[in-house]
Structure formats: structure tokens, C-alpha cells
Scaffold this active site. Sequence first.
Site, PDB file in Angstrom:
ATOM      1  N   ASP A  88      33.427 -26.816   6.314  1.00 37.06           N
ATOM      2  CA  ASP A  88      33.889 -26.693   7.706  1.00 37.06           C
ATOM      3  C   ASP A  88      32.697 -26.605   8.648  1.00 37.06           C
ATOM      4  OD1 ASP A  88      35.701 -26.549   9.782  1.00 37.06           O
ATOM      5  OD2 ASP A  88      35.999 -24.387   9.624  1.00 37.06           O
TER       6      ASP A  88
ATOM      7  N   ILE B  89      33.574  -9.570  19.510  1.00 37.19           N
ATOM      8  CA  ILE B  89      32.707 -10.650  19.990  1.00 37.19           C
ATOM      9  C   ILE B  89      33.232 -12.029  19.615  1.00 37.19           C
ATOM     10  CG2 ILE B  89      30.615  -9.254  20.068  1.00 37.19           C
ATOM     11  CD1 ILE B  89      29.823 -10.332  17.354  1.00 37.19           C
TER      12      ILE B  89
ATOM     13  N   VAL C  12      35.809 -11.088  14.809  1.00 35.38           N
ATOM     14  CA  VAL C  12      34.429 -10.691  14.522  1.00 35.38           C
ATOM     15  C   VAL C  12      34.056  -9.588  15.502  1.00 35.38           C
ATOM     16  CG1 VAL C  12      32.036 -11.408  14.323  1.00 35.38           C
ATOM     17  CG2 VAL C  12      33.852 -13.009  13.737  1.00 35.38           C
TER      18      VAL C  12
ATOM     19  N   GLY D 249      39.331 -15.992  16.027  1.00 36.84           N
ATOM     20  CA  GLY D 249      39.705 -17.344  15.631  1.00 36.84           C
ATOM     21  C   GLY D 249      40.877 -17.322  14.683  1.00 36.84           C
ATOM     22  N   GLY D 250      41.129 -18.486  14.050  1.00 34.84           N
ATOM     23  CA  GLY D 250      42.283 -18.622  13.181  1.00 34.84           C
ATOM     24  C   GLY D 250      42.221 -17.728  11.952  1.00 34.84           C
ATOM     25  N   MET D 251      40.996 -17.373  11.509  1.00 37.14           N
ATOM     26  CA  MET D 251      40.871 -16.554  10.313  1.00 37.14           C
ATOM     27  C   MET D 251      40.886 -15.066  10.601  1.00 37.14           C
ATOM     28  SD  MET D 251      40.686 -18.306   7.505  1.00 37.14           S
ATOM     29  CE  MET D 251      39.790 -17.236   6.391  1.00 37.14           C
ATOM     30  N   GLY D 252      40.616 -14.664  11.823  1.00 37.96           N
ATOM     31  CA  GLY D 252      40.586 -13.247  12.134  1.00 37.96           C
ATOM     32  C   GLY D 252      39.683 -12.954  13.308  1.00 37.96           C
TER      33      GLY D 252
ATOM     34  N   LYS E 197      33.293  -9.269  10.109  1.00 38.73           N
ATOM     35  CA  LYS E 197      34.373 -10.257  10.226  1.00 38.73           C
ATOM     36  C   LYS E 197      35.594  -9.711   9.508  1.00 38.73           C
ATOM     37  CE  LYS E 197      34.954 -15.232   9.902  1.00 38.73           C
ATOM     38  NZ  LYS E 197      34.418 -15.677  11.118  1.00 38.73           N
TER      39      LYS E 197
END
Length: 723
Positions: free
Chosen positions: A146, A22, A30, A25-28, A45
Site C-alpha cells: 500500500d 494526529i 494515530v 483513517g480507515g484502519m484506526g 496507532k
Amino acid sequence: MAAGHNGSGTLIQGRYRLEELIGRGGMGEVWKALDESLGRKVAVKCLKPLSLSTDTSVTEILRERFRREARVAAALQHRGVTVVHDFGEYDGVLFLVMELLDGRNLMQVLEDTRGHPLPVPDVVDIAEQVGAALAYTHAQGIVHRDLKPANIVRLTDGAVKICDFGIARLGHDIGFTSRLTGTGIAMGTPHYMSPEQIGGTETDHRSDLYSLGCVLYEIATGVPPFDLDDAWSVLVGHRDTPPVPPRAQRPELPEELERLILDLLAKDPDDRPQDAADVGGRLKALRGAAEGPTRPVAVATRELPSWARGVAHATRSLRPANQLHHPYQPPELTGAWSTRPSQYPERLGVLAGRHSAGISLGRLGRWQEALDTHRTVAAEREQLLGADHPDTLTSQYEAGFCLNCLGRPEEALRAYEHVSAARQRLLGPDHPDTLAARQEAAYVLGRLGRHLEAHQGYSSVLAARERTIGPEHPDTLRCRHNLAFNLGRLGRLEESYAMAADVAAARTRVLGPAHPDTLVTRCEVGYLLGRLARWDAALETYVQVAAVRAEALGPEHPDTLAARYEAGISLGRLGRSADALELYRALVAARTRTSGAGDPETLRARHGLGVNLGRLGRWEEALTEARDVAAIRERVLGPDHPDTLTSKREMAVGFGWLGRWSTALSVYREVAEGRERVLGAAHPDTLTSRNDEAHCLEQLGRAVEALTLYRSVAAQQNGLRPL
């Protein structure tokens, strides 16, 4: 998913069954998942895999800080904060298990409204709920770092929740993202970063309040406070430029709401509200004023601050500040289209919102979607307003820009030529919008290799700009920069260098020595100095630019690293290969941290490292480096990509120096055949590869074959039929 995961259906730790991706992004990633132990839906996540780091100490730091930050996030218990149920590590991937939210984040909400701002009561309600959540988390000593629309979710029942507490800090600590000063730009999102984050100084809870001000500004007006095309200009705006008051964008906003937003956006943290509770109190006083129904309205376009006009992007035609749909229709224009707008006010308002949405899609790099949007709006505006209405032409202009960004320059040129002809007929040859279209057309001509026509276009636009707005207006300087660049591509290096140096000096006077446009022109000066074999001066220029960019944006910002890369080329050309090697090793490490091992810029730095290993006579190491880079480039870019072929040629050079001429011959032939397929048999790069091939034949004692090939190359270079 990470290595070892098959995505949907994967069972994590025997409990969480992944069902649907779903978000990414840059971190991984979801995933929507089922907690099979409790029978409830959750969100999982999954962070980037630990295997991305080759340093075991960094891996251990990551694990420990993940546990610490996850515990902190799991301890937060507030209706305005997303609940964290569980966390752990599975198959080398760190994961968080969170409540599954039924709603839309504010970025999606704004997209749903097609660029329109939210009703004032909604703005106040969201602000109150976010403020209350921040008051709670700040009281726990926790700063988000953030906060942005994508991290604020509005549920279907109207409740608002903040997501990703601790995640931004985790990414910062272990290098997924990094600070502006120290290790580069990325902790936080440019449109919502506080001045102290940008400056790399100590941040506290008041940094979150600044980001909240950015979010409120956007949902109240439809655009962020510094809605510019370039990350640099956005950051400099946050740091140095007062925001345009929200009521200049949307006059019906309550004065008290505008004052609160501007107070939150104060550059100095001491000038902001000192805590979220203070913000909540001021919002409660506002609630009564915001109870009445407020209809979403189209956002009026503001004039950009003077420093931001014509923000530069390296060597592309810089996007003119006046292109973003300021009111056209000068009094002297008449015609059917001039009276039509009043007949369709509601529909035209919808189209204005969709036009803004297209601009936003472009800012996000979603150029195909932006193109589809602008083309649709252009067609409908043409039907309602007429083919020559300025708004119709604006949409067609934006479509041309998208086509250019999609690598379709021929189509972009047709669009720009159509718009410039229509604007010249309606607005006059010297109108800023006419000149903007003509300048973009000149840029595209340059991309198509039609440099003489581009030169004529730039020269004509420059003369008009100097005549109408003066020789040192930012738009004039932008045109002179592009003209200088094009002169270089015509081989007129001395003229190009003289003009670029003049533009750099003028931009220093007008915009300042650290302005992005000034530094872009100085980089062009450095490039031209190199082409003129003035490598000492080129090196000095690049070192100075890198130093200024490091101070303004951080030592690992991509533009800082780009200047350092060029400095490495200059060092190599000066015979300082040991210094170049040291520089490239550091550059490879920085690019790997910030962009990944397979990023094209990381590979360019590795290529430079290999070249300088060869110059130092370390040919076995050079060959190993060239092989590795060629293999990655072939996998990522394809076997016939110019960069792949360049790496393979470097392999052949290494084989030759090691006396392995038969292998070198095979690789040189592979490169020549690839270049011939892509570039044609008579292209200079193809002919260079054929000469390389002939040299190998000569080294192998096959003199007759070598001579025949040399003659064939010479004949093609002279435009003759090969013998």
C-alpha cells in the site's frame, strides 16, 4: 477512540499516555503520546476495535496476524523505515507504538505546494531514499502492498521514511480492507494500485515498484498517472491504459527520469525493473542531471484517454471530460482579458495551482474546502483577467459543481446559468464548454424536480452534440443517458426505456461491455424494466451487470453489491422471496464487512431482508428486523429521515399482520406525522400513511373515524379542501 477510551489522557498498559490525535483513517487512529517509562514522545496507532467483529474466530485470527505482522514490522531496521517500538492489545484495541516523526508525508507536501510538482532534485532524492528502503525490505521478503504519498514521510532534515509496513497486509487478512477480486476493492489505494492487485492475481515486490512509479509520477507532475473522477476509471486506467508520458505534463523533466517512471508503470511485472536496487542504480545516474535548480511549475492538463471520457456516476449528471481547464481562448476571441495574462504571470501561476488544489479537494470529498478555494480563485481571476475570461468562468463552473455536491442545487443552478450564458456569448452556443455548463444546469434542474425544464435542456444539448461531434461520441452518449433518465422521471417510461436501451447498446460498441458507463446505463435499463413490470428481464439485467462488475472490481465492490441489491428487489417482485431472502442475507454480511453495520447501504439490505421475511409469513422475524433497522436509522439518520420512516412503516405492517392493530395504528400515525412535517400534508407518501392509518381504524372497528380520514385523503388527492 474506541469504546472504553476517553481519548487524550488515556494511559495504555500503564505506559503510553495519549496526548493528541494526529491522524485518522480507515484502519484506526494515530495519537501523539508520551512513553512514561522512557520519557520519550512516540506515535501510537490504535486499530479499529475487535468488538466490531461478532465472529470470535475472526477475532482470534486478527489477534494472531496482528502479532505476526507487528513482529515483522518491529524487526525492520533501516533508516528509511519507520521504527516500531512496541505493540499489544488494550481494552479490545490493538495498538502499535512507533517513532514520532517530525515531518510531512508526501500528500501533505503536495498540498503545501498547492498542486505544483516538486523540484526535480527533490524528486530524485525522494526516489533514491524510498528505493533504498524498498531494496532492504524486499531483501527481507517483505512487500508493503500500500505504498502511496500518505505512507511516505519527509522529515525536516530531508530524510525520507516509509510507514505502515505490515499494516496493509493485516487489514487485508482480517477484512478491514479487501482484495479487488475475491472480497472487494480496498487493499491498496486506487491511484497507486498495480494491475496485478486490481486483477486479484499474485503480487510480489514488483507491485511495490509499480506503486513507487505512481508516487514519482505524482510528485514529478503534480497529478497521479490516472487522475480521474471515479475509482472505477482509475482502476481501469491502471489495468488497461498506458499513462500519459510525464514530459507531456512537464517538458523540463529529464528524459531518463521519464523513462524510469514509465518503466516502473509497465502493466506486466516482467517489464518493470526487477528489483529496487536496479531502480537505485538508475537514479544515481540521474543525480547529476538533476542537480541544477528547478522551479515548480503549474501542471499542464492532459487529455483523458478515450475510454475514460465521461466516466459515469449512477444517476448524476456525468462530469464532462472537457471541463478540466484545457486552454480556452480561441483565436477569434478578443478583448481586454486576452492581453492581461502576460502582465501577471507569477500570480496567475499561483492561481492555477490553487485551482488544481481545489479539484484535488473535491476528489477527496472535501467539497466545502473545494468550494471556498474555487470561489477565492474565481474572485481573484476576475480581478486580474476580467469577469468573462475563460479561466474565471472555469473557476465559477467548479464552484457550481461543489455546490451541487454539497446539496445546494439552487445555488449551483445560478452558477451554471451564469457560466453557460457567458460562455455562449464568448465561445458560441455549440462550444464544448458551453454545452458542459448547460448540461450541468439541466442535471440540477432535475434534482430540483423541474424535470420538464431539464428535459428541454438535455434535448438542446443533445442536438448540439450530435451536430458537432456525432451521435456515438462518449459525450453525446452521456447526454442521451441523462435524457433517458429524465424521461423516466417525467413518467414517459416506454420512451425512457427505448432510449436507455439504445444508449447501452451504443456504449457497448464504443466503450465495451464492461466499461463502467455501459454498466450504469444497463442498470438504468433494469430499473425501467422493473417500472414497466417486466421483472424477469429486469432480474436478468441486474444479474448480468453484477457478474461483470464482480469480475472487474470484485464481488464486494459497492457497485457490484448495488446491482445485487436491485436483483433482490426483482426476485421479491417475482414472488421468489426465498431466493431474495438468501440474497439479502449474503448482501447484509458483505455490506457489514465492507462498510460497517450502521452504513446506510447495510441498513437498506437489512430492510430488504425484513420485507422478504414478511412475504414468507415470518412476521415475528420481520418485525424484529424492522425494529432493529428503524432504531439504527433513527440514531444515525434522525427520526424524520425518509429511510427511518420507511422502516417504522414496515414495523407497523408487521404489527398489523400479527393482529396488534392498536400498536400498528400508533406507529402509522407517527410515520404520517413525520412525513407531514418533512414532505407536507398533500405529499403522496404522507397521504399513503394517512390511508394506512385509516385502514387500522377500520380494523379496530372505528369505521366512522376511518371513513372521515379516507374522505380527507381523497379530497387532498383531488386538490379539494378536506371535508
